[in-house]
Design a protein around this motif. Sequence first.
Motif, short mmCIF file in Angstrom:
data_model
loop_
_atom_site.label_atom_id
_atom_site.label_comp_id
_atom_site.label_asym_id
_atom_site.label_seq_id
_atom_site.Cartn_x
_atom_site.Cartn_y
_atom_site.Cartn_z
N UNK A 20 0.52 -0.98 -0.11
CA UNK A 20 -0.04 -0.13 0.19
C UNK A 20 0.87 1.34 0.10
N UNK A 21 1.60 1.34 0.76
CA UNK A 21 2.99 2.35 0.49
C UNK A 21 3.15 2.58 -0.82
N UNK A 22 4.18 1.51 -1.23
CA UNK A 22 4.67 1.53 -2.53
C UNK A 22 3.22 2.06 -3.73
N UNK A 96 -7.02 4.33 -11.56
CA UNK A 96 -6.74 3.47 -11.96
C UNK A 96 -5.17 2.93 -11.65
N UNK A 97 -4.31 3.95 -11.56
CA UNK A 97 -2.79 3.73 -11.75
C UNK A 97 -2.60 2.92 -9.73
N UNK A 98 -3.62 3.73 -9.08
CA UNK A 98 -3.32 2.96 -7.59
C UNK A 98 -3.73 1.89 -7.55
N UNK A 101 -1.03 -0.74 -9.33
CA UNK A 101 0.52 -0.23 -7.70
C UNK A 101 -0.38 -1.54 -7.34
N UNK A 102 -1.45 -1.84 -5.93
CA UNK A 102 -1.63 -2.65 -5.39
C UNK A 102 -1.83 -3.99 -5.24
N UNK A 103 -1.82 -4.68 -6.83
CA UNK A 103 -1.77 -5.80 -6.82
C UNK A 103 -0.52 -6.44 -6.92
N UNK A 131 -9.14 -3.90 -1.27
CA UNK A 131 -9.53 -4.01 -3.32
C UNK A 131 -8.07 -5.52 -3.75
N UNK A 132 -7.37 -5.85 -3.14
CA UNK A 132 -6.36 -7.01 -4.00
C UNK A 132 -7.72 -7.46 -4.54
N UNK A 133 -6.69 -7.91 -5.79
CA UNK A 133 -7.40 -8.80 -7.18
C UNK A 133 -7.34 -9.81 -7.48
N UNK A 134 -7.66 -11.24 -7.17
CA UNK A 134 -6.84 -12.50 -7.26
C UNK A 134 -6.66 -12.67 -8.58
N UNK A 135 -7.68 -12.12 -9.37
CA UNK A 135 -7.29 -12.60 -10.94
C UNK A 135 -6.32 -11.75 -11.27
#
Length: 242
Positions: A20-22, A96-98, A101-103, A131-135
């Motif tokens: 999340x920090x990144x 969308x950028x965040x 990167x969050x994935x 909002x991690x997306x396993x796909x």
Amino acid sequence: MIKLITFDLDNTLWNSDPVLAKAETVLYSWLEKNCPELASRFSVEAIRDYKAAIANDNPALLHRVSALRLEVLRIALLDVGYASDAAEQQAKQAFQVFHAARQQVTLFEHAEHLLKSLSLQYQLAALTNGNADVSIIGLDRYFDFALTAEEIGKQKPHPDMFLAALEKAEVEAAEVIHIGDHPEQDIMGAHGAGLHTIWVNFDETPWDSDLVEGHDAAPGKVANCLTEIPKLIGQIENSLIK
């Protein structure tokens, strides 16, 4: 017997803090280039404080982390002078950028092997307040489905996400084990919905009985390493046979 195993994601299968920090740093770099008016007024820390203030004013957004972050960006852009349509468009692009990167997660050691082996024996589901997306992450090959607080409308420990998982998998609560790191959101929440629980406790932190209403809400089993989980699942199944 156990038919479904549900997993929390953040801090259960990977460390979410650096992720999340990144992601926030990547977002801020994008804002500096594409929305300099906002970046010049808000630091990363100021955006976090702004987010907390908006969440306080909009309690419903606490259960919808993506919608909350999108709203924070939209309102911040309005505050620095963007017109409504432009603010909405830029906020969507920034989010969308965040989100991308969050994935970018780094799985804990043994996590993928664990998921692969368990997926051959049980239905697996991911249950997350985030909002991690396993796909996108590439773990959907192991999970039969994933549920988020965003779509359910309530965060764990509220029972709705657990009950939705039971309905989707067509199983009873006694046929499910939930695995997670958070004492309240995961263990208390799953216990309240009638599920078996395994507490992922890498730091070997003592269970705080003050968090729970009664002793029965303590975790069914405790895993100090992900490699212990198959054995603990077996112990739960053996207890059901007896």
